[in-house]
Motif scaffolding. Sequence first.
Motif, short mmCIF file in Angstrom:
data_model
loop_
_atom_site.label_atom_id
_atom_site.label_comp_id
_atom_site.label_asym_id
_atom_site.label_seq_id
_atom_site.Cartn_x
_atom_site.Cartn_y
_atom_site.Cartn_z
N ASN A 43 4.05 8.63 3.62
CA ASN A 43 3.65 8.10 4.93
C ASN A 43 2.53 7.08 4.70
O ASN A 43 1.39 7.45 4.46
N PRO A 44 2.86 5.77 4.75
CA PRO A 44 1.91 4.74 4.33
C PRO A 44 0.71 4.60 5.26
O PRO A 44 0.75 5.00 6.42
N LEU A 45 -0.36 4.00 4.74
CA LEU A 45 -1.59 3.80 5.51
C LEU A 45 -1.67 2.36 6.01
O LEU A 45 -1.11 1.44 5.41
N ARG A 93 -5.03 -12.66 3.77
CA ARG A 93 -4.18 -13.49 2.90
C ARG A 93 -3.92 -12.92 1.51
O ARG A 93 -2.77 -12.87 1.06
N PRO A 94 -4.94 -12.47 0.78
CA PRO A 94 -4.68 -11.96 -0.57
C PRO A 94 -3.82 -10.69 -0.62
O PRO A 94 -3.28 -10.36 -1.67
N LEU A 95 -3.67 -10.01 0.52
CA LEU A 95 -2.95 -8.72 0.53
C LEU A 95 -1.44 -8.91 0.65
O LEU A 95 -0.68 -7.97 0.42
N VAL A 96 -1.03 -10.13 1.04
CA VAL A 96 0.38 -10.34 1.38
C VAL A 96 0.94 -11.56 0.65
O VAL A 96 0.18 -12.43 0.22
N THR A 97 2.28 -11.63 0.52
CA THR A 97 2.87 -12.78 -0.16
C THR A 97 3.40 -13.81 0.84
O THR A 97 3.75 -14.92 0.47
N ILE A 127 -1.00 3.23 -1.19
CA ILE A 127 -1.23 2.84 0.21
C ILE A 127 0.10 2.63 0.94
O ILE A 127 0.27 3.07 2.08
N SER A 128 1.03 1.96 0.27
CA SER A 128 2.28 1.58 0.96
C SER A 128 3.31 2.69 0.93
O SER A 128 4.43 2.52 1.45
N GLY A 129 2.96 3.82 0.35
CA GLY A 129 3.91 4.94 0.28
C GLY A 129 5.15 4.55 -0.50
O GLY A 129 6.24 5.03 -0.21
N GLY A 130 4.97 3.65 -1.48
CA GLY A 130 6.09 3.25 -2.33
C GLY A 130 6.92 2.11 -1.75
O GLY A 130 7.83 1.61 -2.40
N LEU A 131 6.59 1.66 -0.53
CA LEU A 131 7.34 0.53 0.06
C LEU A 131 6.83 -0.78 -0.55
O LEU A 131 5.72 -0.84 -1.08
N ASP A 132 7.62 -1.85 -0.43
CA ASP A 132 7.13 -3.14 -0.95
C ASP A 132 6.48 -3.96 0.17
O ASP A 132 6.30 -5.17 0.05
N MET A 150 0.74 -5.36 11.90
CA MET A 150 1.92 -6.12 11.49
C MET A 150 2.27 -5.78 10.05
O MET A 150 1.40 -5.57 9.21
N ILE A 151 3.60 -5.74 9.78
CA ILE A 151 4.09 -5.41 8.44
C ILE A 151 4.40 -6.70 7.69
O ILE A 151 5.13 -7.55 8.20
N PHE A 152 3.85 -6.83 6.48
CA PHE A 152 4.06 -8.01 5.64
C PHE A 152 4.58 -7.58 4.27
O PHE A 152 4.32 -6.45 3.84
N PRO A 153 5.26 -8.51 3.55
CA PRO A 153 5.55 -8.20 2.14
C PRO A 153 4.22 -8.10 1.39
O PRO A 153 3.37 -8.97 1.55
N LYS A 154 4.03 -7.06 0.59
CA LYS A 154 2.70 -6.84 0.00
C LYS A 154 2.54 -7.60 -1.31
O LYS A 154 3.51 -7.83 -2.04
N SER A 155 1.30 -7.99 -1.61
CA SER A 155 0.99 -8.61 -2.89
C SER A 155 0.69 -7.50 -3.90
O SER A 155 0.59 -6.32 -3.53
N ALA A 156 0.51 -7.91 -5.17
CA ALA A 156 0.25 -6.92 -6.24
C ALA A 156 -1.10 -6.24 -6.05
O ALA A 156 -1.37 -5.20 -6.64
N LEU A 157 -1.96 -6.82 -5.21
CA LEU A 157 -3.28 -6.21 -4.97
C LEU A 157 -3.18 -4.87 -4.25
O LEU A 157 -4.08 -4.05 -4.33
N VAL A 158 -2.10 -4.70 -3.48
CA VAL A 158 -1.97 -3.49 -2.66
C VAL A 158 -1.21 -2.41 -3.43
O VAL A 158 -0.06 -2.61 -3.84
#
Length: 336
Positions: A61-63, A74-78, A110-115, A98-106
């Motif tokens: 269950n992501p945070l 900006r740095p958190l997302v691609t 946190i994402s519960g394994g989601l990208d 809002m849900i964004f594609p995550k960057s490698a920083l995240v």
Amino acid sequence: MTTRIEKFSRESVAEAAELLANRRVVAIPTETVYGLAANALDKEMWGVREIFRVKGRPQDNPLIVHVSGMKMLRPLVTEIPDIALRLAERFWGGPLTMIFPKSALVSDVISGGLDTVAVRMPASEAALEIIKKCGFPLAAPSANLSGKPSPTTAAHVYEDMNGKIPLIIDGGECNVGVESTVVCFKDGKIRVLRPGGITAEALSEYGEVEVDKAVTVQPDKGEKVLSPGMKYKHYSPKADVYIVNAHGEDFRQYCLKRARYENDLLALGAGVREEGIFLDCGGSPELQARRLFSLLRRADELGAKTVLVEMPQKGGVGLAVYNRLLRAAAFRIIEV
Ligand code: AMP
Ligand code: MG
């Protein structure tokens, strides 16, 4: 560990920021509900892992990551779709995630394994001051034990977190009272995964809005849901909660009839006079959102075994109230 409650002030913000920089977990007020916060960028995810541990939250269950503005996003997302920019301009700070594609920083923790990563900028002055003082984003779910009603006062947080975290910042009662609206973007549409303080109606001025079916329909066992939190039992007091699909006098009479042969029964009605078994959950969707979780906790304090709740209106913020109530009631609706 002793848990202190400190009123929101310059000093308490500094203390919270120092604890957070030292990878500790701190409860903070926001306009939606109280959050259990940790540094979202700590490499080892110490604080974030501690959040999952103290809440008893399932790992998948992501945070939500809380930022103080676009620069921190900006740095958190691609990628930031144009529509997200427009929504941020209109609704941030505010109860829109809002849900964004995550960057490698995240981290995957946190994402519960989601990208993808869920991000929001709060409106609450206290939350913003704490994030700014930290200088890093904060991962924060609601500050309740998993499954319990979300906390809308510092006292609620204390009930669930006493002895588990060092500090609760008290910013008073939360204004909105239910968690943020969560949206993702697909085929140019805005998809509401969880309804909240920013309504589908308000979002529809910015594009076509689709409300995910999991908002009002119980997902089948094992069914994949876009918003992982939607599949868990949630927001439940100890009492058995039922939604009663009746209004006004019909609701009243139904509750009174049941109270004749059942003890420990409470009824939450919209705009009712508080007497006998009746508590007022508010005459408008906004009031109901603000009071709902607090009333569910109060029902436990009063030793209720059964809580009957008048079917809320489903428009505007009412959809969020209905969504939370369905989960508190394990989808049990009584037709009268
Ligand atoms: P809470 O912090 O307790 O309000 O819960 C946050 C909720 O946001 C989760 O339960 C998810 O349903 C949703 N969420 C967080 N991250 C994502 C994501 N990457 N994709 C979809 N939903 C998400
Ligand atoms: Mg929660």
